[in-house]
Design an enzyme around this catalytic site. Structure first.
Site, mmCIF file in Angstrom:
data_model
loop_
_atom_site.group_PDB
_atom_site.id
_atom_site.type_symbol
_atom_site.label_atom_id
_atom_site.label_comp_id
_atom_site.label_asym_id
_atom_site.label_seq_id
_atom_site.Cartn_x
_atom_site.Cartn_y
_atom_site.Cartn_z
ATOM 1 N N LYS A 196 -2.735 -2.667 -3.760
ATOM 2 C CA LYS A 196 -2.235 -1.714 -4.748
ATOM 3 C C LYS A 196 -0.742 -1.950 -4.898
ATOM 4 C CE LYS A 196 -1.815 3.128 -5.952
ATOM 5 N NZ LYS A 196 -2.205 4.511 -5.668
ATOM 6 N N LYS A 256 -5.314 -3.363 -7.858
ATOM 7 C CA LYS A 256 -4.800 -2.370 -8.802
ATOM 8 C C LYS A 256 -3.310 -2.577 -9.024
ATOM 9 C CE LYS A 256 -4.125 2.556 -9.142
ATOM 10 N NZ LYS A 256 -4.008 3.785 -8.434
HETATM 11 C C1 PBG Z 1 -2.621 8.198 -6.295
HETATM 12 C C2 PBG Z 1 -3.142 7.313 -7.354
HETATM 13 C C3 PBG Z 1 -2.434 6.742 -8.436
HETATM 14 C C4 PBG Z 1 -3.391 6.112 -9.235
HETATM 15 C C5 PBG Z 1 -4.627 6.272 -8.616
HETATM 16 N N1 PBG Z 1 -4.445 6.999 -7.452
HETATM 17 C C6 PBG Z 1 -1.014 6.838 -8.827
HETATM 18 C C7 PBG Z 1 0.032 6.350 -7.921
HETATM 19 O O1 PBG Z 1 -0.204 5.674 -6.928
HETATM 20 O O2 PBG Z 1 1.175 6.711 -8.191
HETATM 21 C C8 PBG Z 1 -3.102 5.431 -10.550
HETATM 22 C C9 PBG Z 1 -4.240 5.298 -11.496
HETATM 23 C C10 PBG Z 1 -3.881 4.941 -12.905
HETATM 24 O O3 PBG Z 1 -2.710 4.724 -13.262
HETATM 25 O O4 PBG Z 1 -4.820 4.897 -13.702
HETATM 26 N N2 PBG Z 1 -2.249 7.656 -5.111
#
Ligand code: PBG
Length: 333
Positions: A196, A256
């Site tokens: 991520k 991601k």
């Molecule tokens: C929370 C989380 C996020 C997303 C999914 N879970 C945001 C972040 O890490 O700030 C993003 C999903 C998206 O942008 O569609 N931890």
């Protein structure tokens, strides 16, 4: 011309093209993200045209609609009332909280739908971080993991099928696996947000949940998530994360965002035999929606081409806000 090889021979008719097609999309490979809030209204999300914050009452109808279109898994994200947000985000393990209630309600109404959850503190934290922020502004790893384990167990108790740690704390997959097993949830899977990245593509999502990092009191709050989410400049590091997640017991590994990181999906596909998921995140969705609204692109064609690119890169499953639209388009075809 005397050509032995003419690749166009196999592109000549729709039937021949279908015969040699390498990858395909199926609604059963989609995970549909849904936002839920305590309010009685279904609130459209400004930065994500077509997406809403669902009331608990309306949520099941949307899940049923997705199911009828062939979607078999959803993931839930809570917009938590400001009054419930604290420095340690303890609301995340309230067994009567928004997410556990949403899960049990969906399991009752649409029992065949798989439910994935998100494990992280950000929607519950007044600081807007995925972990606890210390008084000197450091996002604490091991202290956060204790809370994440409690959150995961509460979600499993409510009926979640797949637990999705999105927090990027070190060692959380192993700790959550152990916590689930200790409580008798050895059948509940972990879909880890393995690679991520610290990405600007999450902007619309943070607006949807009002969950961006922010300074509330006197404590210094890091403005971004760079000390735990990955540096977009790094590719090899994703392999390290993947090796750790496998050792710690992840069942599925996610990359991601998806679109700007297709190379990472491809590399994980080669490094691991586990199923790989791609998260087609909020910013990717909103860009397509905005251009389509202006008539600059053909939304259906662009969405299906994009989703296919995740498959071609090596993803088995795709988290996407386009899930219902895409499922409906696939039915037409
Ligand atoms: C929370 C989380 C996020 C997303 C999914 N879970 C945001 C972040 O890490 O700030 C993003 C999903 C998206 O942008 O569609 N931890």
């Amino acid at each position: 011309m005397e050509l032995t090889y003419r690749p166009r021979r196999l592109r000549r008719t729709p039937a021949l093209r279908a015969l040699v097609r390498e990858y395909s999309l199926s609604a059963a490979d989609f995970i549909y993200p849904l936002f839920v809030h305590e309010g009685a209204e279904v609130e459209p999300i400004g930065a994500m045209p077509g997406a809403s914050r669902w009331s608990l009452a309306a949520l099941t109808g949307e899940v049923q609609r997705a199911y009828d279109l062939g979607v078999r898994c959803i993931v839930l994200f809570p917009k938590v009332s400001e009054g419930l947000k604290t420095e340690d985000g303890a609301e995340c393990f309230n067994a009567n909280g928004l997410i556990p209630r949403a899960i049990s309600q969906i399991k009752e109404a649409v029992p065949e739908m798989s439910i994935m959850t998100d494990v992280a503190l950000d929607p519950y934290s007044c600081d807007g971080h995925d972990g606890i922020v210390s008084q000197d502004g450091v996002v604490l790893n091991d202290e956060t993991i204790e809370l994440l384990c409690k959150q995961a167990v509460v979600q499993a108790e409510a009926g979640a099928d797949l637990i999705g740690p999105s927090d990027m704390m070190d060692g959380r997959v192993g700790a959550i696996r152990e916590a689930l097993d200790d409580e008798g949830f050895e059948h509940v899977g972990i879909i880890s947000y393995t690679a991520k990245y610290s990405s600007a593509y999450y902007g619309p999502f943070r607006e949807a949940l009002d969950s961006a990092p922010r300074a509330a009191g006197s404590k210094p709050i890091p403005k971004n998530k760079d000390t735990y989410q990955m540096d977009p400049a790094n590719a090899r590091e994703a392999i390290t994360e993947a090796q750790l997640d496998e050792q710690e017991g992840a069942d599925i590994m996610m990359v991601k965002p998806g679109l700007a990181y297709l190379d990472i999906i491809h590399r994980l596909r080669q490094e691991s035999e586990l199923p790989i998921a791609a998260y087609n995140v909020s910013g990717e969705y909103s860009m397509v929606k905005a251009a389509a609204e202006r008539g600059w692109i053909d939304e259906k064609a662009v969405v299906l081409e994009t989703l296919l690119s995740f498959k071609r890169a090596g993803a088995d499953l795709i988290l996407t806000y386009h899930a219902c639209d895409a499922a409906a388009w696939l039915k037409e075809a």
